[in-house]
Write an enzyme that holds these catalytic residues in place. Structure first.
Site, PDB file in Angstrom:
ATOM      1  N   SER A  53      10.725  12.317 -24.862  1.00 34.74           N
ATOM      2  CA  SER A  53      11.262  13.655 -24.585  1.00 34.74           C
ATOM      3  C   SER A  53      11.995  14.173 -25.817  1.00 34.74           C
ATOM      4  CB  SER A  53      12.196  13.606 -23.374  1.00 34.74           C
ATOM      5  OG  SER A  53      13.134  12.564 -23.509  1.00 34.74           O
ATOM      6  N   GLU A  65      15.077  16.995 -27.193  1.00 34.92           N
ATOM      7  CA  GLU A  65      16.245  17.786 -26.795  1.00 34.92           C
ATOM      8  C   GLU A  65      16.497  18.920 -27.790  1.00 34.92           C
ATOM      9  OE1 GLU A  65      19.762  15.556 -25.551  1.00 34.92           O
ATOM     10  OE2 GLU A  65      20.977  16.873 -26.809  1.00 34.92           O
ATOM     11  N   ASP A  71      32.604  18.002 -22.553  1.00 34.26           N
ATOM     12  CA  ASP A  71      33.922  17.981 -23.207  1.00 34.26           C
ATOM     13  C   ASP A  71      34.381  19.420 -23.335  1.00 34.26           C
ATOM     14  OD1 ASP A  71      34.146  15.159 -23.926  1.00 34.26           O
ATOM     15  OD2 ASP A  71      32.394  15.579 -25.189  1.00 34.26           O
ATOM     16  N   PHE A  76      29.146  14.187 -36.699  1.00 33.76           N
ATOM     17  CA  PHE A  76      28.750  13.948 -35.301  1.00 33.76           C
ATOM     18  C   PHE A  76      29.165  12.536 -34.875  1.00 33.76           C
ATOM     19  CE2 PHE A  76      24.684  16.820 -35.278  1.00 33.76           C
ATOM     20  CZ  PHE A  76      25.486  17.938 -35.225  1.00 33.76           C
ATOM     21  N   HIS A  80      14.168   9.387 -26.485  1.00 36.05           N
ATOM     22  CA  HIS A  80      14.585  10.786 -26.321  1.00 36.05           C
ATOM     23  C   HIS A  80      15.105  11.256 -27.687  1.00 36.05           C
ATOM     24  CE1 HIS A  80      16.419  14.290 -24.273  1.00 36.05           C
ATOM     25  NE2 HIS A  80      17.490  14.075 -25.023  1.00 36.05           N
TER      26      HIS A  80
END
Ligand code: FAD
Length: 277
Positions: A8, A10, A101, A208, A258
């Site tokens: 998959s 994102e 968040d 990140f 993913h």
């Protein structure tokens, strides 16, 4: 390699008309790889949420399986219920259920405290309609009080009715395999699909990773740092490292991959090609 595993991609919802056009082109390229679904992130508490819905609508209209992320922090039961039913009406079958968040300094926590409460709410409202994905953290969530408690909290989401999990990205395969083993010992049998972050830009990756608690192993960090502004070397090293990571994961029994695409087709496509999927 057979394609019985679950792949998959994102995206995040684009902010500008140019971003929308670019993402349509990216999706066209990635759709050729026939992934199980495309997912779209959802910003906790506010302005980008409509863009998630719009992007999901477009993906669905193009004939692909679309999976909205849905984060509950800062939200009310009524808001979440409305979103669930609008996704159900659109024919959406899969949801990635998260706590999220709140941006710093922003508002109240809302009516849900943790993702397990959201999973229970989705099941209570819509029964078995949605396949529910939840987040998993092989290197543990940054706010977790201990690895053990984080696993117990992960199990709460599965017991509340989640069908499978997608992990935070990581570069240590040992962390993933151990997490899967420990989960198994606790009776968790749902697929735990590794989240894969291609490496495109070191400064962005470092930022990140600091925020989400992913470790960039020293040998990788040092090598990436040494390339400075030489983005071709960063990308070439990144492709080698991430392809090897994916190979190890799939060979070790990971149920799929993913990809966190950051709305770019190139890196995920190249890794895919090298994997020979
Ligand atoms: P939870 O599972 O609720 O866990 C959060 C923390 O609370 C953990 O430390 C956990 O140990 C603890 N905890 C959980 N339940 C309990 C409990 N019942 N009692 C006490 N402590 C508990 N963020 C977004 O805003 N939008 C997105 O679209 C998005 N997509 C993501 C996709 C993936 C695959 C992943 C891995 C993360 C994503 N995130 C997204 C980030 C995520 O929202 C953050 O990591 C957030 O801090 C935690 O969300 P969660 O659903 O894992 O929370």
């Amino acid at each position: 390699m057979t394609n019985s595993k679950l792949f998959s991609f994102e995206f995040f919802p684009p902010q500008t008309p140019e971003g929308v056009e670019k993402l349509i082109a990216v999706r066209k390229q990635l759709a050729m790889l026939k992934p199980e679904f495309f997912s779209v992130t959802f910003g906790a508490g506010g302005s980008t949420q409509d863009r998630t819905v719009e992007t999901i609508r477009q993906i669905k209209a193009e004939g692909h399986n679309a999976a909205p992320h849905l984060s509950c922090v800062g939200s009310t039961r009524e808001n979440i219920r409305a979103l669930l039913f609008s996704y159900k009406d659109m024919g959406i079958k899969r949801i990635v259920a998260l706590r999220g968040d709140l941006p710093s300094g922003m508002g109240s926590i809302g009516e849900f405290q943790y993702a397990n409460e959201l999973v229970s709410f989705i099941r209570a409202q819509t029964g078995e309609h949605f396949h529910i994905e939840v987040a998993a953290y092989p290197e543990f969530h940054p706010q977790a009080r201990s690895p053990r408690e984080d696993l117990v909290n992960f199990k709460r989401k599965i017991m509340a009715g989640a069908d499978s999990a997608i992990t935070q990205y990581f570069y240590n395969t040992d962390a993933y395999f151990r997490f899967v083993d420990e989960s198994g010992k606790m009776g968790i049998t749902v697929p735990i699909v590794p989240g894969i972050m291609p490496i495109v830009k070191f400064s962005q990756l470092a930022r990140f990773s600091d925020a989400c608690g992913t470790e960039i192993p020293r040998w990788m960090r040092k090598t990436l740092e040494s390339y400075g502004d030489d983005s071709a070397s960063v990308q070439s090293f990144g492709l080698d490292v991430v392809t090897q990571l994916c190979e190890k994961l799939l060979a070790g029994g990971a149920p799929g991959l993913h990809f966190y695409t950051l709305n770019q087709a190139g890196p995920s496509q190249e890794i895919w090609k090298r994997l020979g999927i």
